[in-house]
Design an enzyme around this catalytic site. Structure first.
Site, PDB file in Angstrom:
ATOM      1  N   ASN A   1       0.799  -1.223   0.000  1.00 32.46           N
ATOM      2  CA  ASN A   1       0.000   0.000   0.000  1.00 32.46           C
ATOM      3  C   ASN A   1       0.836   1.280   0.000  1.00 32.46           C
ATOM      4  O   ASN A   1       0.381   2.303  -0.490  1.00 32.46           O
ATOM      5  CB  ASN A   1      -0.917  -0.035   1.235  1.00 32.46           C
ATOM      6  CG  ASN A   1      -1.512   1.324   1.547  1.00 32.46           C
ATOM      7  OD1 ASN A   1      -2.453   1.767   0.881  1.00 32.46           O
ATOM      8  ND2 ASN A   1      -0.946   2.009   2.544  1.00 32.46           N
TER       9      ASN A   1
ATOM     10  N   SER B   1      -4.112   2.717  -8.532  1.00 34.78           N
ATOM     11  CA  SER B   1      -4.858   3.990  -8.589  1.00 34.78           C
ATOM     12  C   SER B   1      -5.558   4.079  -9.932  1.00 34.78           C
ATOM     13  O   SER B   1      -5.055   3.548 -10.940  1.00 34.78           O
ATOM     14  CB  SER B   1      -3.904   5.176  -8.445  1.00 34.78           C
ATOM     15  OG  SER B   1      -4.587   6.386  -8.729  1.00 34.78           O
TER      16      SER B   1
ATOM     17  N   TYR C   1       3.250   9.708 -11.775  1.00 34.21           N
ATOM     18  CA  TYR C   1       2.509   8.912 -10.780  1.00 34.21           C
ATOM     19  C   TYR C   1       1.697   7.826 -11.505  1.00 34.21           C
ATOM     20  O   TYR C   1       1.712   6.649 -11.110  1.00 34.21           O
ATOM     21  CB  TYR C   1       1.593   9.833  -9.971  1.00 34.21           C
ATOM     22  CG  TYR C   1       0.685   9.136  -8.983  1.00 34.21           C
ATOM     23  CD1 TYR C   1       1.191   8.577  -7.814  1.00 34.21           C
ATOM     24  CD2 TYR C   1      -0.690   9.044  -9.217  1.00 34.21           C
ATOM     25  CE1 TYR C   1       0.361   7.945  -6.905  1.00 34.21           C
ATOM     26  CE2 TYR C   1      -1.533   8.415  -8.309  1.00 34.21           C
ATOM     27  CZ  TYR C   1      -1.004   7.867  -7.146  1.00 34.21           C
ATOM     28  OH  TYR C   1      -1.829   7.242  -6.245  1.00 34.21           O
TER      29      TYR C   1
ATOM     30  N   LYS D   1       1.747   3.617 -11.305  1.00 34.22           N
ATOM     31  CA  LYS D   1       0.584   2.781 -10.974  1.00 34.22           C
ATOM     32  C   LYS D   1       0.205   1.857 -12.140  1.00 34.22           C
ATOM     33  O   LYS D   1      -0.259   0.732 -11.917  1.00 34.22           O
ATOM     34  CB  LYS D   1      -0.602   3.672 -10.575  1.00 34.22           C
ATOM     35  CG  LYS D   1      -0.370   4.441  -9.275  1.00 34.22           C
ATOM     36  CD  LYS D   1      -0.131   3.496  -8.091  1.00 34.22           C
ATOM     37  CE  LYS D   1      -0.151   4.218  -6.758  1.00 34.22           C
ATOM     38  NZ  LYS D   1       0.041   3.317  -5.620  1.00 34.22           N
TER      39      LYS D   1
HETATM   40  N1  LIG Z   1      -5.841   8.849  -1.260  1.00 34.45           N
HETATM   41  C1  LIG Z   1      -6.112   8.736  -2.555  1.00 34.45           C
HETATM   42  O1  LIG Z   1      -6.881   9.548  -3.130  1.00 34.45           O
HETATM   43  C2  LIG Z   1      -5.529   7.601  -3.352  1.00 34.45           C
HETATM   44  C3  LIG Z   1      -6.078   7.340  -4.624  1.00 34.45           C
HETATM   45  C4  LIG Z   1      -5.548   6.300  -5.383  1.00 34.45           C
HETATM   46  C5  LIG Z   1      -4.514   5.528  -4.884  1.00 34.45           C
HETATM   47  N2  LIG Z   1      -3.998   5.803  -3.634  1.00 34.45           N
HETATM   48  C6  LIG Z   1      -2.899   4.971  -3.166  1.00 34.45           C
HETATM   49  O2  LIG Z   1      -3.190   4.497  -1.867  1.00 34.45           O
HETATM   50  C7  LIG Z   1      -1.971   4.204  -1.182  1.00 34.45           C
HETATM   51  C8  LIG Z   1      -2.024   4.796   0.225  1.00 34.45           C
HETATM   52  O3  LIG Z   1      -2.093   6.195   0.110  1.00 34.45           O
HETATM   53  P1  LIG Z   1      -2.921   7.117   1.120  1.00 34.45           P
HETATM   54  O4  LIG Z   1      -3.872   7.881   0.293  1.00 34.45           O
HETATM   55  O5  LIG Z   1      -3.402   6.348   2.274  1.00 34.45           O
HETATM   56  O6  LIG Z   1      -1.781   8.161   1.512  1.00 34.45           O
HETATM   57  P2  LIG Z   1      -1.117   8.616   2.906  1.00 34.45           P
HETATM   58  O7  LIG Z   1      -2.149   8.932   3.904  1.00 34.45           O
HETATM   59  O8  LIG Z   1      -0.146   9.679   2.512  1.00 34.45           O
HETATM   60  O9  LIG Z   1      -0.337   7.298   3.338  1.00 34.45           O
HETATM   61  C9  LIG Z   1       0.771   6.859   2.598  1.00 34.45           C
HETATM   62  C10 LIG Z   1       1.462   5.781   3.398  1.00 34.45           C
HETATM   63  O10 LIG Z   1       2.601   5.331   2.648  1.00 34.45           O
HETATM   64  C11 LIG Z   1       3.716   5.317   3.505  1.00 34.45           C
HETATM   65  N3  LIG Z   1       4.955   5.554   2.776  1.00 34.45           N
HETATM   66  C12 LIG Z   1       5.208   6.440   1.788  1.00 34.45           C
HETATM   67  N4  LIG Z   1       6.480   6.357   1.407  1.00 34.45           N
HETATM   68  C13 LIG Z   1       7.060   5.403   2.187  1.00 34.45           C
HETATM   69  C14 LIG Z   1       8.367   4.871   2.287  1.00 34.45           C
HETATM   70  N5  LIG Z   1       9.372   5.297   1.494  1.00 34.45           N
HETATM   71  N6  LIG Z   1       8.600   3.908   3.207  1.00 34.45           N
HETATM   72  C15 LIG Z   1       7.613   3.461   4.017  1.00 34.45           C
HETATM   73  N7  LIG Z   1       6.354   3.927   3.968  1.00 34.45           N
HETATM   74  C16 LIG Z   1       6.079   4.888   3.068  1.00 34.45           C
HETATM   75  C17 LIG Z   1       3.455   6.435   4.504  1.00 34.45           C
HETATM   76  O11 LIG Z   1       4.161   6.131   5.703  1.00 34.45           O
HETATM   77  P3  LIG Z   1       5.246   7.093   6.423  1.00 34.45           P
HETATM   78  O12 LIG Z   1       4.891   8.489   6.090  1.00 34.45           O
HETATM   79  O13 LIG Z   1       5.116   6.707   7.859  1.00 34.45           O
HETATM   80  O14 LIG Z   1       6.534   6.643   5.838  1.00 34.45           O
HETATM   81  C18 LIG Z   1       1.959   6.286   4.736  1.00 34.45           C
HETATM   82  O15 LIG Z   1       1.700   5.310   5.713  1.00 34.45           O
HETATM   83  C19 LIG Z   1      -0.844   4.778  -2.054  1.00 34.45           C
HETATM   84  O16 LIG Z   1      -0.227   3.726  -2.770  1.00 34.45           O
HETATM   85  C20 LIG Z   1      -1.580   5.701  -3.005  1.00 34.45           C
HETATM   86  O17 LIG Z   1      -0.904   5.871  -4.233  1.00 34.45           O
HETATM   87  C21 LIG Z   1      -4.491   6.814  -2.855  1.00 34.45           C
END
Ligand SMILES: NC(=O)c1ccc[n+]([C@@H]2O[C@H](COP(=O)([O-])OP(=O)(O)OC[C@H]3O[C@@H](n4cnc5c(N)ncnc54)[C@H](OP(=O)(O)O)[C@@H]3O)[C@@H](O)[C@H]2O)c1
Length: 245
Positions: free
Chosen positions: A85, A137, A151, A155
């Site tokens: 994730n 995504s 990005y 994905k």
């Molecule tokens: N929110 C949306 O609208 C959306 C839409 C489509 C897809 N997604 C996908 O959903 C997934 C989760 O995103 P989210 O929306 O929940 O975002 P978020 O709240 O920013 O969470 C992202 C998570 O990824 C972790 N992360 C990022 N880089 C990292 C690294 N180098 N090492 C370890 N952990 C890392 C962060 O942990 P730390 O900061 O603790 O490192 C955090 O726990 C992502 O793959 C994103 O692309 C999100």
């Protein structure tokens, strides 16, 4: 959906979709392994889980990746589910001077790290006939914003990897699926330096709402469960209908 005695690794469990997914797995009895870098956020999620294993790790770091698998095996002796994730959003234009650095950061975190962690986990998933859920995504399928091309490329790579790996691992009984969320209220935009309020997306959503992390978490649990035992290589869009437009 019981996950009693199942060992579930969730990368990016400190925030947003990963945090919600970890809490839901824990509520269903799983031994959750929470991976992330932000210790304060990890601790806050851990307080909502039963006996979590917290692993502070950068998914892009090769040693950290090995350590997260090794610590999971040392503690629990097996891996049943891997939820890939962890991810970041960065905006770029092909005209930006530093566009390659942005491209590399997106590919490193969203695709290369996911590939590497999967590679390390697969031998254990074969032993348990476990499964993988990759968080992709809708941006891997459409171009919601021209500044999200890199990005989207990361994905789209996840989507292709999901299908190829599902085919390769099918002979071992290991399933591999993906979920492609539309906009979901998390910290991801803020972390990308984007102040846009999530509500701005609402008018574009056919179902009239922006996604919540639990929406994706419930789908992860379904795909990881025995109820989805005939599903592999599939990419589930969960976007409140936004791709219909
Ligand atoms: N929110 C949306 O609208 C959306 C839409 C489509 C897809 N997604 C996908 O959903 C997934 C989760 O995103 P989210 O929306 O929940 O975002 P978020 O709240 O920013 O969470 C992202 C998570 O990824 C972790 N992360 C990022 N880089 C990292 C690294 N180098 N090492 C370890 N952990 C890392 C962060 O942990 P730390 O900061 O603790 O490192 C955090 O726990 C992502 O793959 C994103 O692309 C999100």
């Amino acid at each position: 959906m019981s996950f009693a005695n199942k060992v579930v690794i969730i990368t990016g469990a400190s925030s947003g979709i990963g945090a919600a997914t970890a809490i839901l797995f824990s509520q269903e009895g799983a031994n959750v392994v929470l991976v992330g870098r932000n210790e304060i956020k990890l601790a806050s999620v851990a307080r909502k889980c039963e006996n979590p294993l917290i692993i502070k790790a950068d998914v892009t770091d090769m040693d950290d990746a090995k350590r997260m698998i090794a610590e999971t095996i040392d503690t629990h002796g097996k891996i049943d589910v891997l939820v890939n994730n962890a991810g970041i959003v960065r905006y770029e234009s092909i005209l930006d001077e530093n566009v390659l650095e942005t491209f590399d950061a997106l590919i490193d975190t969203n695709l290369r790290a996911l590939f590497n962690i999967t590679r390390l986990a697969v031998p254990y998933l074969i032993e348990t006939k476990g499964n993988i859920v990759n968080i992709s995504s809708i941006a891997g399928k459409i171009v919601p914003d021209s500044r999200l091309v890199a990005y989207g490329i990361s994905k789209a790579g996840v989507d292709n990897f999901t299908k190829g790996l599902a085919l390769e691992l099918s002979k071992y009984g290991v399933r591999v699926n993906a979920i492609s969320p539309g906009p979901v209220k998390t910290d991801i935009l803020e972390n990308a330096g984007d102040e846009t309020p999530w509500e701005c997306f609402t008018p574009a959503m056919p179902l009239g709402k922006v996604g919540e992390p639990d929406d994706i978490g419930h789908l992860v649990l379904f795909l990881a469960s025995d109820k989805a035992g005939s599903i592999t290589g599939v990419d589930y869009v969960c976007d409140n209908g936004v791709m219909l437009k």
